[in-house]
Enzyme design. Structure first.
Site, PDB file in Angstrom:
ATOM      1  N   LYS A 163      12.043  -3.151 -43.686  1.00  0.00           N
ATOM      2  CA  LYS A 163      11.327  -2.729 -42.488  1.00  0.00           C
ATOM      3  C   LYS A 163      10.265  -1.627 -43.129  1.00  0.00           C
ATOM      4  CE  LYS A 163      10.396  -4.510 -38.345  1.00  0.00           C
ATOM      5  NZ  LYS A 163      10.737  -5.721 -37.776  1.00  0.00           N
ATOM      6  N   GLY A 194       8.016 -12.901 -18.591  1.00  0.00           N
ATOM      7  CA  GLY A 194       7.012 -12.597 -19.833  1.00  0.00           C
ATOM      8  C   GLY A 194       6.411 -13.817 -20.219  1.00  0.00           C
ATOM      9  N   GLY A 251       3.774 -13.920 -22.620  1.00  0.00           N
ATOM     10  CA  GLY A 251       2.893 -13.510 -23.626  1.00  0.00           C
ATOM     11  C   GLY A 251       2.882 -14.712 -24.708  1.00  0.00           C
ATOM     12  N   VAL A 271       4.682 -15.566 -27.138  1.00  0.00           N
ATOM     13  CA  VAL A 271       5.778 -16.444 -27.167  1.00  0.00           C
ATOM     14  C   VAL A 271       6.321 -17.213 -26.023  1.00  0.00           C
ATOM     15  CG1 VAL A 271       8.542 -16.868 -27.753  1.00  0.00           C
ATOM     16  CG2 VAL A 271       6.866 -15.212 -28.956  1.00  0.00           C
ATOM     17  N   TYR A 309       4.674 -17.981 -23.190  1.00  0.00           N
ATOM     18  CA  TYR A 309       3.726 -18.915 -22.476  1.00  0.00           C
ATOM     19  C   TYR A 309       4.072 -20.441 -23.391  1.00  0.00           C
ATOM     20  CZ  TYR A 309       0.300 -21.051 -19.630  1.00  0.00           C
ATOM     21  OH  TYR A 309      -0.413 -21.902 -19.007  1.00  0.00           O
TER      22      TYR A 309
HETATM   23  P1  NAD Z   1       3.532 -10.301 -26.135  1.00  0.00           P
HETATM   24  O1  NAD Z   1       3.429  -8.854 -26.110  1.00  0.00           O
HETATM   25  O2  NAD Z   1       2.479 -11.152 -26.361  1.00  0.00           O
HETATM   26  O3  NAD Z   1       4.188 -10.738 -24.710  1.00  0.00           O
HETATM   27  C1  NAD Z   1       4.892 -10.193 -23.742  1.00  0.00           C
HETATM   28  C2  NAD Z   1       4.865 -10.278 -22.204  1.00  0.00           C
HETATM   29  O4  NAD Z   1       5.737  -9.887 -21.606  1.00  0.00           O
HETATM   30  C3  NAD Z   1       3.195  -9.851 -22.078  1.00  0.00           C
HETATM   31  O5  NAD Z   1       2.252 -10.862 -21.128  1.00  0.00           O
HETATM   32  C4  NAD Z   1       3.632  -8.822 -20.841  1.00  0.00           C
HETATM   33  O6  NAD Z   1       2.733  -8.460 -19.811  1.00  0.00           O
HETATM   34  C5  NAD Z   1       4.871  -9.375 -20.245  1.00  0.00           C
HETATM   35  N1  NAD Z   1       6.082  -8.560 -19.886  1.00  0.00           N
HETATM   36  C6  NAD Z   1       6.388  -7.378 -20.498  1.00  0.00           C
HETATM   37  N2  NAD Z   1       7.386  -6.720 -19.673  1.00  0.00           N
HETATM   38  C7  NAD Z   1       7.596  -7.645 -18.553  1.00  0.00           C
HETATM   39  C8  NAD Z   1       8.498  -7.268 -17.383  1.00  0.00           C
HETATM   40  N3  NAD Z   1       9.251  -6.382 -17.158  1.00  0.00           N
HETATM   41  N4  NAD Z   1       8.159  -8.667 -16.482  1.00  0.00           N
HETATM   42  C9  NAD Z   1       7.626  -9.387 -16.836  1.00  0.00           C
HETATM   43  N5  NAD Z   1       6.975  -9.556 -18.042  1.00  0.00           N
HETATM   44  C10 NAD Z   1       6.451  -8.523 -18.792  1.00  0.00           C
HETATM   45  O7  NAD Z   1       4.731 -10.434 -26.951  1.00  0.00           O
HETATM   46  P2  NAD Z   1       5.308 -11.701 -27.684  1.00  0.00           P
HETATM   47  O8  NAD Z   1       4.792 -11.928 -29.193  1.00  0.00           O
HETATM   48  O9  NAD Z   1       5.348 -12.921 -26.668  1.00  0.00           O
HETATM   49  O10 NAD Z   1       6.957 -11.518 -27.932  1.00  0.00           O
HETATM   50  C11 NAD Z   1       7.762 -11.552 -26.740  1.00  0.00           C
HETATM   51  C12 NAD Z   1       9.297 -10.917 -27.011  1.00  0.00           C
HETATM   52  O11 NAD Z   1       9.664 -11.550 -28.008  1.00  0.00           O
HETATM   53  C13 NAD Z   1       8.971  -9.533 -27.473  1.00  0.00           C
HETATM   54  O12 NAD Z   1      10.317  -8.852 -27.019  1.00  0.00           O
HETATM   55  C14 NAD Z   1       9.013  -9.555 -29.070  1.00  0.00           C
HETATM   56  O13 NAD Z   1       9.330  -8.304 -29.724  1.00  0.00           O
HETATM   57  C15 NAD Z   1       9.731 -10.894 -29.221  1.00  0.00           C
HETATM   58  N6  NAD Z   1       9.865 -11.592 -30.582  1.00  0.00           N
HETATM   59  C16 NAD Z   1       8.469 -12.141 -30.649  1.00  0.00           C
HETATM   60  C17 NAD Z   1       8.246 -12.787 -31.922  1.00  0.00           C
HETATM   61  C18 NAD Z   1       6.945 -13.170 -31.976  1.00  0.00           C
HETATM   62  O14 NAD Z   1       7.045 -14.513 -33.218  1.00  0.00           O
HETATM   63  N7  NAD Z   1       5.966 -13.046 -31.628  1.00  0.00           N
HETATM   64  C19 NAD Z   1       9.129 -13.096 -32.595  1.00  0.00           C
HETATM   65  C20 NAD Z   1      10.713 -12.822 -32.265  1.00  0.00           C
HETATM   66  C21 NAD Z   1      10.806 -11.864 -31.032  1.00  0.00           C
END
Ligand code: NAD
Length: 340
Positions: A78, A174, A176, A178, A180
């Site tokens: 990292k 959530g 976001g 992932v 959606y």
């Molecule tokens: P993102 O920021 O695009 O989406 C997160 C969403 O969660 C946002 O829309 C936010 O408003 C919502 N949110 C946050 N806290 C909340 C709560 N208490 N209640 C309801 N909604 C809430 O992030 P992402 O890229 O979709 O990632 C989501 C999670 O998955 C994160 O923890 C991230 O570390 C993990 N993750 C993502 C990936 C990836 O490829 N993007 C890979 C591995 C792990």
């Protein structure tokens, strides 16, 4: 410094600074036992360099475990870039970081993480080939969602006796990048969706496009459902929330879902099957790693599907040894990381 390295079992630590661009970077390499260290690059403000180092060390270890259980020939690393108050040129800073990565001759490969974007990776790529998730490589999030979907089906099979999601009540926290994409797949599979997001726009979209039922963020973890799917922030499973859960399975994308390791046993005690986060959410890592290796689309899709098989294996061991899936996943990863 050595105490932090020992606590996380770090193999090596690399540090660089460049007064011209404002670069202050730490690269933590946890293990290269299975291959070069791969892991994202954060660009955040830190109170001091000690906390930046602790963050890099902790996250590098997690990447080793994730890559090992995803069956990838990569180790864990990292990078943390300490974000200055003012930076003359963001592009120049990331290019300088690319130069630093290049000095490690492929021992560390970087990727997008908190505070960085594909455009930043493009700047890094000006100076080194040891970078993934560039604009050309594409967004890993849909692949993370595909892997979580496979993991949810495997978890449903293990706990509910069928991987058919038709008619199951699934609560997605959530929506976001992932969450959606995952909700779309769950809706297509016939699940009854209950959803929450802090952003009312995302919530409204899921209601209109997916026929989901909106629930407040506070109420969602205690809503009666078959599967609770955390896709927001980490630390969502703590003593209070676990006591309130009203589901058979917790299986979602969020990183670091357990507020502390002992929460895994609380979930066990409540009879709730927990899909270890770094196993079920490894689809994004699989995508960036396999893309970096030049794998084809079908090869990557087949690798993503293995997430379900790996979870099935973890659950079988957990049942046989009467331990939580989270402990079993760690145990399996540690075995793979043992020196040859
Ligand atoms: P993102 O920021 O695009 O989406 C997160 C969403 O969660 C946002 O829309 C936010 O408003 C919502 N949110 C946050 N806290 C909340 C709560 N208490 N209640 C309801 N909604 C809430 O992030 P992402 O890229 O979709 O990632 C989501 C999670 O998955 C994160 O923890 C991230 O570390 C993990 N993750 C993502 C990936 C990836 O490829 N993007 C890979 C591995 C792990």
């Amino acid at each position: 410094m050595f105490a932090i390295m020992q606590a996380s079992g770090l193999q090596a630590l690399h540090v660089a600074q460049d007064p011209h661009t404002g670069l202050q970077a730490i690269i933590a390499v946890h293990s290269t036992r299975l291959g070069p260290a791969l892991g994202g690059c954060r660009y955040l403000s830190y109170v001091d360099s000690h906390s930046a180092l602790a963050d890099a060390a902790r996250l590098a270890k997690g990447m080793s475990y994730k890559a090992a259980l995803a069956g990838l020939p990569f180790g864990g690393g990292k990078a943390v870039l300490i974000r200055p108050a003012h930076v003359p040129s963001r592009a120049a800073l990331f290019e300088a970081f690319g130069g630093f990565i290049e000095t490690l001759k492929g021992g560390y490969i970087t990727a997008v993480d908190s505070g960085t974007s594909a455009a930043d990776m493009d700047c890094i790529a000006q100076r080194t080939q040891h970078v993934t998730s560039t604009t050309r490589a594409g967004d890993p999030s849909p692949h993370t969602a595909m892997g979580v979907f496979a993991g949810i089906r495997a978890s449903a099979m293990a706990r509910l006796g069928s991987d058919d999601l038709q008619g199951l009540r699934i609560a997605v926290q959530g929506l976001g990048q992932v969450g959606y994409a995952l909700a779309e797949q769950l809706a297509a599979a016939g699940a009854e969706l209950l959803v929450s997001d802090l952003d009312p726009g995302r919530l409204q979209l899921a209601v209109q496009q997916l026929g989901a039922q909106p629930v407040s963020s506070e109420a969602l973890p205690s809503i009666p459902c078959d599967i609770f799917v955390p896709c927001g922030l980490g630390g969502v499973l703590n003593q209070q929330t676990v006591a309130q859960l009203h589901c058979a399975v917790v299986a979602g994308a969020a990183n670091n879902q357990l507020a502390s390791p002992e929460i895994a046993e609380l979930l066990e005690a409540r009879g709730i099957l927990y899909a270890p986060d770094y196993v079920i959410n490894s689809g994004g890592l699989i995508y960036v790693a396999r893309t970096h290796q030049g794998a084809s689309g079908p090869e990557i899709t087949a690798h993503l599907a293995q997430i379900g098989q790996r979870l099935t294996e973890v659950y079988a061991h957990a049942q046989a040894e009467n331990r939580s899936p989270a402990r079993i996943a760690d145990q399996l990863a540690e075995r793979l990381l043992e020196p040859a």
